[in-house]
Design an enzyme around this catalytic site. Structure first.
Site, PDB file in Angstrom:
ATOM      1  N   LYS A   9       0.826  -1.215   0.000  1.00  0.00           N
ATOM      2  CA  LYS A   9       0.000   0.000   0.000  1.00  0.00           C
ATOM      3  C   LYS A   9       0.864   1.270   0.000  1.00  0.00           C
ATOM      4  O   LYS A   9       2.061   1.203   0.290  1.00  0.00           O
ATOM      5  CB  LYS A   9      -0.894  -0.016   1.251  1.00  0.00           C
ATOM      6  CG  LYS A   9      -1.910  -1.167   1.282  1.00  0.00           C
ATOM      7  CD  LYS A   9      -2.759  -1.057   2.546  1.00  0.00           C
ATOM      8  CE  LYS A   9      -3.877  -2.084   2.560  1.00  0.00           C
ATOM      9  NZ  LYS A   9      -4.790  -1.860   3.699  1.00  0.00           N
ATOM     10  N   TYR A  49     -12.888  -3.042  -2.451  1.00  0.00           N
ATOM     11  CA  TYR A  49     -13.342  -2.788  -1.082  1.00  0.00           C
ATOM     12  C   TYR A  49     -14.865  -2.731  -0.974  1.00  0.00           C
ATOM     13  O   TYR A  49     -15.405  -2.069  -0.062  1.00  0.00           O
ATOM     14  CB  TYR A  49     -12.699  -1.506  -0.544  1.00  0.00           C
ATOM     15  CG  TYR A  49     -11.225  -1.677  -0.169  1.00  0.00           C
ATOM     16  CD1 TYR A  49     -10.791  -2.785   0.564  1.00  0.00           C
ATOM     17  CD2 TYR A  49     -10.270  -0.734  -0.532  1.00  0.00           C
ATOM     18  CE1 TYR A  49      -9.453  -2.960   0.904  1.00  0.00           C
ATOM     19  CE2 TYR A  49      -8.925  -0.898  -0.177  1.00  0.00           C
ATOM     20  CZ  TYR A  49      -8.529  -2.011   0.534  1.00  0.00           C
ATOM     21  OH  TYR A  49      -7.202  -2.179   0.886  1.00  0.00           O
ATOM     22  N   ASN A 112      -1.915   0.332   7.151  1.00  0.00           N
ATOM     23  CA  ASN A 112      -1.373  -0.933   7.664  1.00  0.00           C
ATOM     24  C   ASN A 112      -0.492  -1.685   6.667  1.00  0.00           C
ATOM     25  O   ASN A 112      -0.412  -2.905   6.688  1.00  0.00           O
ATOM     26  CB  ASN A 112      -2.508  -1.804   8.214  1.00  0.00           C
ATOM     27  CG  ASN A 112      -3.552  -2.100   7.158  1.00  0.00           C
ATOM     28  OD1 ASN A 112      -3.403  -1.701   5.997  1.00  0.00           O
ATOM     29  ND2 ASN A 112      -4.592  -2.812   7.529  1.00  0.00           N
ATOM     30  N   HIS A 115      -1.980  -5.218   1.826  1.00  0.00           N
ATOM     31  CA  HIS A 115      -3.221  -5.978   1.689  1.00  0.00           C
ATOM     32  C   HIS A 115      -2.829  -7.402   1.320  1.00  0.00           C
ATOM     33  O   HIS A 115      -1.871  -7.604   0.569  1.00  0.00           O
ATOM     34  CB  HIS A 115      -4.093  -5.416   0.561  1.00  0.00           C
ATOM     35  CG  HIS A 115      -5.182  -6.378   0.149  1.00  0.00           C
ATOM     36  ND1 HIS A 115      -6.351  -6.508   0.860  1.00  0.00           N
ATOM     37  CD2 HIS A 115      -5.229  -7.309  -0.850  1.00  0.00           C
ATOM     38  CE1 HIS A 115      -7.096  -7.468   0.298  1.00  0.00           C
ATOM     39  NE2 HIS A 115      -6.436  -7.961  -0.738  1.00  0.00           N
ATOM     40  N   GLU A 126      -9.342 -11.971  -6.622  1.00  0.00           N
ATOM     41  CA  GLU A 126      -8.537 -10.743  -6.542  1.00  0.00           C
ATOM     42  C   GLU A 126      -7.378 -10.758  -7.536  1.00  0.00           C
ATOM     43  O   GLU A 126      -7.025  -9.718  -8.097  1.00  0.00           O
ATOM     44  CB  GLU A 126      -8.026 -10.560  -5.110  1.00  0.00           C
ATOM     45  CG  GLU A 126      -9.166 -10.287  -4.130  1.00  0.00           C
ATOM     46  CD  GLU A 126      -8.700  -9.984  -2.716  1.00  0.00           C
ATOM     47  OE1 GLU A 126      -7.499 -10.149  -2.411  1.00  0.00           O
ATOM     48  OE2 GLU A 126      -9.544  -9.573  -1.905  1.00  0.00           O
TER      49      GLU A 126
HETATM   50  P1  ADP Z   1      -7.813  -6.633   5.911  1.00  0.00           P
HETATM   51  O1  ADP Z   1      -7.034  -5.617   5.081  1.00  0.00           O
HETATM   52  O2  ADP Z   1      -7.036  -7.041   7.135  1.00  0.00           O
HETATM   53  O3  ADP Z   1      -8.301  -7.809   5.100  1.00  0.00           O
HETATM   54  P2  ADP Z   1     -10.503  -5.409   5.873  1.00  0.00           P
HETATM   55  O4  ADP Z   1     -10.800  -6.103   4.582  1.00  0.00           O
HETATM   56  O5  ADP Z   1     -11.517  -5.485   6.972  1.00  0.00           O
HETATM   57  O6  ADP Z   1      -9.113  -5.880   6.508  1.00  0.00           O
HETATM   58  O7  ADP Z   1     -10.279  -3.846   5.594  1.00  0.00           O
HETATM   59  C1  ADP Z   1      -9.615  -3.398   4.433  1.00  0.00           C
HETATM   60  C2  ADP Z   1      -8.770  -2.193   4.780  1.00  0.00           C
HETATM   61  O8  ADP Z   1      -9.602  -1.123   5.242  1.00  0.00           O
HETATM   62  C3  ADP Z   1      -7.791  -2.429   5.930  1.00  0.00           C
HETATM   63  O9  ADP Z   1      -6.601  -3.098   5.534  1.00  0.00           O
HETATM   64  C4  ADP Z   1      -7.532  -1.018   6.405  1.00  0.00           C
HETATM   65  O10 ADP Z   1      -6.621  -0.320   5.556  1.00  0.00           O
HETATM   66  C5  ADP Z   1      -8.916  -0.396   6.254  1.00  0.00           C
HETATM   67  N1  ADP Z   1      -9.655  -0.502   7.535  1.00  0.00           N
HETATM   68  C6  ADP Z   1     -10.247  -1.591   8.073  1.00  0.00           C
HETATM   69  N2  ADP Z   1     -10.831  -1.328   9.262  1.00  0.00           N
HETATM   70  C7  ADP Z   1     -10.597   0.001   9.473  1.00  0.00           C
HETATM   71  C8  ADP Z   1     -10.957   0.918  10.532  1.00  0.00           C
HETATM   72  N3  ADP Z   1     -11.647   0.515  11.595  1.00  0.00           N
HETATM   73  N4  ADP Z   1     -10.555   2.201  10.419  1.00  0.00           N
HETATM   74  C9  ADP Z   1      -9.857   2.637   9.346  1.00  0.00           C
HETATM   75  N5  ADP Z   1      -9.495   1.822   8.305  1.00  0.00           N
HETATM   76  C10 ADP Z   1      -9.853   0.535   8.372  1.00  0.00           C
END
Ligand code: ADP
Length: 153
Positions: A9, A49, A112, A115, A126
């Protein structure tokens, strides 16, 4: 063998962690089968998303994903999706275990670093979203017999 999608990212690109993150997957023993840099469009992010579209942070996440190009990768190995998810840690960097990529490099729920597909089924969908068929390359790692036992491969 199973293939899975990883996206480095903008938080990874900006913090100059691309080499470090790639190195972790390489050292684990995964095979890099595809990699390219992309500027993500609104439409690909809406699709990617879609499960977050009703969340309050949806627009922030999309905007953040467009602040720089990202690096999309296809990694291969036995149970690749599970293995990669265990290497990256849980979503929120503040809660991710030390030793994982998010646990070591992120203090944020949003920023974070990476992905990764959450299952083999998601990975199939994906990978098609981000790669053309001829961008996924087949070749054999010469160290395969040191990575797995004979009955695993
Ligand atoms: P992952 O990336 O661990 O599979 P998700 O699919 O739930 O998690 O979420 C996609 C992305 O959205 C996350 O990697 C993060 O960048 C963002 N995200 C998820 N939850 C939050 C939150 N509570 N606040 C802000 N950003 C979030």
């Amino acid at each position: 063998m199973e293939k899975t999608l990883v996206i480095l990212k903008p938080s990874c690109v900006q913090r100059a962690l691309m080499g470090e993150v790639i190195s972790r997957f390489e050292k684990k023993g995964l095979r890099l089968a595809g990699m390219k840099m992309m500027q993500l469009s609104d439409s690909i992010l809406n699709e990617h998303y879609a499960h977050l579209k009703d969340k309050p942070f949806f627009d922030h996440v999309k905007k953040s994903m467009q602040t720089t190009p990202v690096v999309v990768q296809c990694w291969e190995g036995i149970d690749a999706a599970k293995v990669v998810r265990s290497l990256i840690g849980v979503t929120n960097g503040r809660q991710a275990a030390a030793g994982t990529i998010r646990g070591d490099f992120s203090v944020s729920a949003q920023e974070n670093i990476v992905h990764a597909s959450d299952s083999a089924e998601s990975a199939e969908i994906e990978l098609k979203r981000f790669f053309k068929k001829d961008e996924i390359l087949e070749y054999k790692l010469s160290i395969l017999n040191s990575l797995y036992s004979g009955d695993e491969i």
